[in-house]
Design a protein around this motif. Structure first.
Motif, PDB file in Angstrom:
ATOM      1  N   CYS A  85     -61.840  21.235  52.783  1.00  0.00           N
ATOM      2  CA  CYS A  85     -60.956  22.304  53.514  1.00  0.00           C
ATOM      3  C   CYS A  85     -60.360  21.812  54.733  1.00  0.00           C
ATOM      4  O   CYS A  85     -61.085  20.838  55.198  1.00  0.00           O
ATOM      5  N   PHE A  86     -59.343  22.052  55.245  1.00  0.00           N
ATOM      6  CA  PHE A  86     -58.544  21.307  56.436  1.00  0.00           C
ATOM      7  C   PHE A  86     -58.422  22.326  57.532  1.00  0.00           C
ATOM      8  O   PHE A  86     -57.603  23.405  57.128  1.00  0.00           O
ATOM      9  N   TYR A  87     -58.228  21.699  58.752  1.00  0.00           N
ATOM     10  CA  TYR A  87     -57.494  22.527  59.745  1.00  0.00           C
ATOM     11  C   TYR A  87     -56.334  21.625  60.385  1.00  0.00           C
ATOM     12  O   TYR A  87     -56.641  20.232  60.401  1.00  0.00           O
ATOM     13  N   MET A  88     -55.138  22.321  60.561  1.00  0.00           N
ATOM     14  CA  MET A  88     -53.960  21.306  60.856  1.00  0.00           C
ATOM     15  C   MET A  88     -53.641  21.301  62.321  1.00  0.00           C
ATOM     16  O   MET A  88     -53.771  22.372  63.024  1.00  0.00           O
ATOM     17  N   TYR A  89     -53.349  20.517  62.971  1.00  0.00           N
ATOM     18  CA  TYR A  89     -53.138  20.263  64.340  1.00  0.00           C
ATOM     19  C   TYR A  89     -51.828  19.431  64.456  1.00  0.00           C
ATOM     20  O   TYR A  89     -51.436  18.646  63.774  1.00  0.00           O
ATOM     21  N   VAL A  90     -51.270  19.660  65.609  1.00  0.00           N
ATOM     22  CA  VAL A  90     -49.975  18.669  66.132  1.00  0.00           C
ATOM     23  C   VAL A  90     -50.683  18.342  67.550  1.00  0.00           C
ATOM     24  O   VAL A  90     -50.628  18.847  68.519  1.00  0.00           O
ATOM     25  N   GLU A 186     -60.969  17.486  58.513  1.00  0.00           N
ATOM     26  CA  GLU A 186     -61.371  17.793  57.438  1.00  0.00           C
ATOM     27  C   GLU A 186     -62.797  18.393  57.535  1.00  0.00           C
ATOM     28  O   GLU A 186     -63.779  17.819  58.411  1.00  0.00           O
ATOM     29  N   MET A 187     -63.119  19.335  56.961  1.00  0.00           N
ATOM     30  CA  MET A 187     -64.297  20.004  56.768  1.00  0.00           C
ATOM     31  C   MET A 187     -64.639  20.354  55.519  1.00  0.00           C
ATOM     32  O   MET A 187     -63.862  20.240  54.423  1.00  0.00           O
TER      33      MET A 187
END
Length: 731
Positions: A85-90, A186-187
């Motif tokens: 699973c993924f966390y999105m950042y800028v 990514e996790m």
């Protein structure tokens, strides 16, 4: 005559050839020396310079994350698997936001571009994630830009890999990380397809991937126990510049994690959890645990630990079954009497006076559960077990060991109660049975009698179960196991087999007496609520007060039942422990025993197999199928396939009736007369044959009902009237 050539005329030509040869050798030798000199210069003199050039042609190595191994049930059902699973950042403070060239300035693109600007991006994100409106997303992203946040979350929740691939194609983000600042973390999410079933025993993992090793780590349960096998080994990937472009090169292949096949039976696990949960809700208890173990192998087929999360809602919490070191209460009385029987202190028929249910010993007050009803008076030792009499068991143990309590404790050790079961669950507790010479904890003058009925000791529920399982297993104590095998790429790497702790916990004579006592508990004593009309259960009830701050009566009760089934040929052993019920009178028989009964009956119905030849014949059973009248060829084929004998003495034509001769277990066939111009007899036939025969005679058929023909509207033998309709009633 040919003209002769003088030798001195050949000499100039040979000299020229030799000169050319040496010149070429000298030239090549010079080139070789130059190459060697240059190679030496490159390898040693300019070594550092060229290493820097080589490094500039590749990007830093990246770890290739291995897949964590799966955990399966005993029959191969998936119980735990890893999903990325993924966390999105800028990164709004990246260099691309302050680049001097407008072409590469992300700030200019984000704010002004029609195709890749913030307006388009906000619409796409709003439509996909549905947590903000397009205007809300625009304001949200602009707030991160204003703060120049280096880790600004695009979305607060995790997303799947497929969703990420879609979002990476959205306006602005599709420009790539170096032109948009968009990146992900990514996790690994460990998913359990069967939800809470055996969840605490299966265990959990930390979701973060270790950046140094590229591995996930187990947190508890089997995930932690076998973490080094499950997590695998990370590989190494480098990105190198080849032919003007960049390409991935795998330096070291990752090693995928191994798989674990547990002993858990999903069906039994589901039965155990539902049965326990129903009781916990009914009596509003704080928590409960249930364990089902296969008697012969020690394989744990079900283990559930449910605790109250909030009013009326329960979920898997602490692994009470293996971790709780609590006073077992009356289930321990069986061990005390077993020691006394082995040492010849008592016989099952010996009597003991328990009086009115109240007994004072060394200034301490001991009571039976029925002291408010006048007590049991004089009862036998086996009745003391049936009725769970504290005083009866305590007086029996005092008679034999009051002057030598060490002998009693050594007897408990001899049963294997103090053995380390070396359970596979990290954090598992151990049985703690102290001795009179224990220097850590004071041996009081009341320790012996109170220990005899389950106080003054701390025993995890699964240790108690292992003891009762030994009784069911003809005295052989075996270690409870949770894992059947370890696999890699579908092949077995290691198998786990039954491990014997004690070949025999007691003599055969004592064992038979104890088994009779455990049956008596269910059929005559405090476990009557456990008695089943479908499966015979043997076991012992237990009720203990929970101590809080060294004081009893304030923290409620712990009720338990431990036993096995079917009692005559034990297949499974089971323990159920419930803590702090708030509705109803605390009862090991009614509460915990009720759960054991529900588990036993459902497991018995769904998992037990029997030889049908050993079962009594049902007087209403149909031993042979009732055949229909009709076409003989078809009937012959069916009866032959079913291996049913036929008597054809009275059958020679195509159409026959069939009847069963029960005494001979044979089907008798008899001709049906079919004469031209007369209505045939189709009673007893199926619809297909009846319609065919009537239409062959020039008649029409009308059907009502299902089954075989029970009656026909035109009597058999009547003269046929072409086109006449014959109504058939089928039943």
């Amino acid at each position: 005559m040919a003209e002769e050539i003088e030798p001195n005329e050949l000499a100039p030509k040979s000299n020229r050839i030799l000169f050319c040869y040496f010149f070429i050798v000298f030239l090549l030798g010079g080139v070789a020396i130059a190459i060697l000199a240059r190679a030496f210069d490159t390898a040693f003199v300019e070594r550092d310079t060229w290493l820097k050039v080589a490094e500039s042609q590749k990007r830093p190595n990246r770890l290739i994350y291995p897949s964590r191994g799966n955990i399966y049930s005993s029959d191969g059902k998936l119980m735990a698997t890893s999903v990325p699973c993924f966390y999105m950042y800028v990164d709004f403070n990246a260099d691309c936001y302050s680049h001097p060239t407008p072409k590469w300035n992300s700030l200019d693109t984000l704010l002004k571009s029609k195709n890749n600007g913030i307006d388009s991006l906000s619409v796409y994100l709003s439509r996909k994630l549905k947590n903000r409106t397009p205007a809300g997303y625009k304001a949200y992203l602009l707030s991160g830009l204003k703060k120049k946040s280096r880790q600004f979350p695009v979305y607060e929740k995790k997303i799947s890999y497929s969703d990420l691939k879609e979002i990476q194609k959205y306006p602005f983000f599709r420009l790539g990380r170096f032109k948009s600042g968009f990146y992900t973390r990514e996790m690994v999410e460990r998913q359990k397809p069967f939800g809470s079933l055996a969840s605490r025993t299966i265990g959990d993992t930390f979701r973060d991937i270790d950046p140094k090793t590229g591995l996930t780590k187990g947190k508890n349960g089997l995930e932690l126990q076998y973490d080094t096998l499950l997590h695998g080994e990370a590989g190494l990937n480098s990105v190198r510049r080849v032919g003007g472009g960049w390409t991935n090169v795998v330096e070291i292949d990752p090693v995928e994690g191994m798989d674990i096949r547990t002993t858990i039976d999903i069906n039994i696990q589901d039965i155990a959890e539902k049965s326990l949960l129903d009781m916990l809700k009914k009596i509003d208890a704080a928590s409960g645990t249930a364990v089902v173990m296969e008697v012969a192998t020690g394989e744990v087929k079900a283990i559930t630990n449910m605790g109250r999360i909030r009013e009326g809602v329960y979920g898997e919490d602490t692994n009470h079954a293996v971790a709780d070191e609590t006073e077992p209460g009356s289930t321990f009385k069986v061990a005390s009497i077993m020691v006394a029987l082995e040492d010849g202190v008592c016989q099952p028929g010996d009597t003991v006076d328990v009086g009115n249910g109240i007994y004072m010993y060394k200034g301490a007050r001991m009571t039976d559960h029925n002291n408010n009803k006048g007590g049991y008076g004089r009862i036998s030792v086996e009745q003391a077990i049936w009725n769970s009499s504290n005083i009866g068991v305590a007086k029996t143990i005092l008679k034999g060991y009051e002057k030598n309590p060490t002998k009693y404790v050594e007897g408990l050790y001899r049963l294997g109660l103090n053995e380390d079961l070396r359970l596979e669950i990290p954090g598992a507790g151990r049985a703690k049975i102290r001795r009179p010479d224990d220097t850590v904890r004071y041996w009081s003058k009341t320790a012996l009698p109170w220990m005899s009925f389950g106080y003054e000791t701390q025993i995890p529920p699964i240790y108690t179960l292992a003891f009762y399982n030994a009784i069911a297993n003809n005295g052989k104590m075996i270690r409870p196991i949770f894992t059947k095998e370890i696999m890699h790429n579908g092949k077995t790497v290691q198998s786990f087999s039954t491990e014997v702790i004690r070949e025999s916990i007691c003599s055969e004579r004592t064992l038979n007496i104890i088994k009779d006592m455990l049956l008596g508990v269910v059929e005559k004593g405090t476990g009557k609520a456990v008695r089943s009309d479908f499966v015979r259960i043997a076991g012992k009830t237990g009720t203990a007060q929970i101590a809080s701050g060294g004081v009893y009566r304030q923290a409620g009760h712990q009720v338990a039942f431990c036993g096995y089934f079917p009692a005559d040929a034990p297949k499974y052993s089971c323990i159920v422990v419930i803590r702090q019920p708030r509705i109803g009178y605390p009862s090991g028989g009614t509460m915990s025993g009720g759960v054991v009964k529900a588990i036993a009956e459902k497991v018995y119905a769904s998992h037990m197999s029997f030889d049908i030849r050993d079962m009594e014949r049902d007087s209403l059973a149909v031993t042979m199928p009732r055949p229909k009248a009709g076409d003989r060829v078809a009937l012959d084929e069916v009866l032959d396939k079913l291996d049913i004998d036929m008597n054809t003495d009275e059958a020679a034509s195509r159409w026959v009736t069939a009847s069963i001769d029960d005494s001979l277990q044979v089907v008798k066939l008899k001709d049906i007369p079919v004469r031209e111009g007369l209505v045939p007899n189709v009673v007893g036939m199926g619809a297909k044959d009846a319609v065919y025969l009537l239409e062959s005679a020039g008649l029409r058929a009308s059907l009502n009902g299902l089954g075989r023909v029970a009656s026909q509207s035109v009597s058999p033998g009547a003269k046929v009237s072409k086109g006449q309709t014959v109504s058939l009633t089928l039943k």
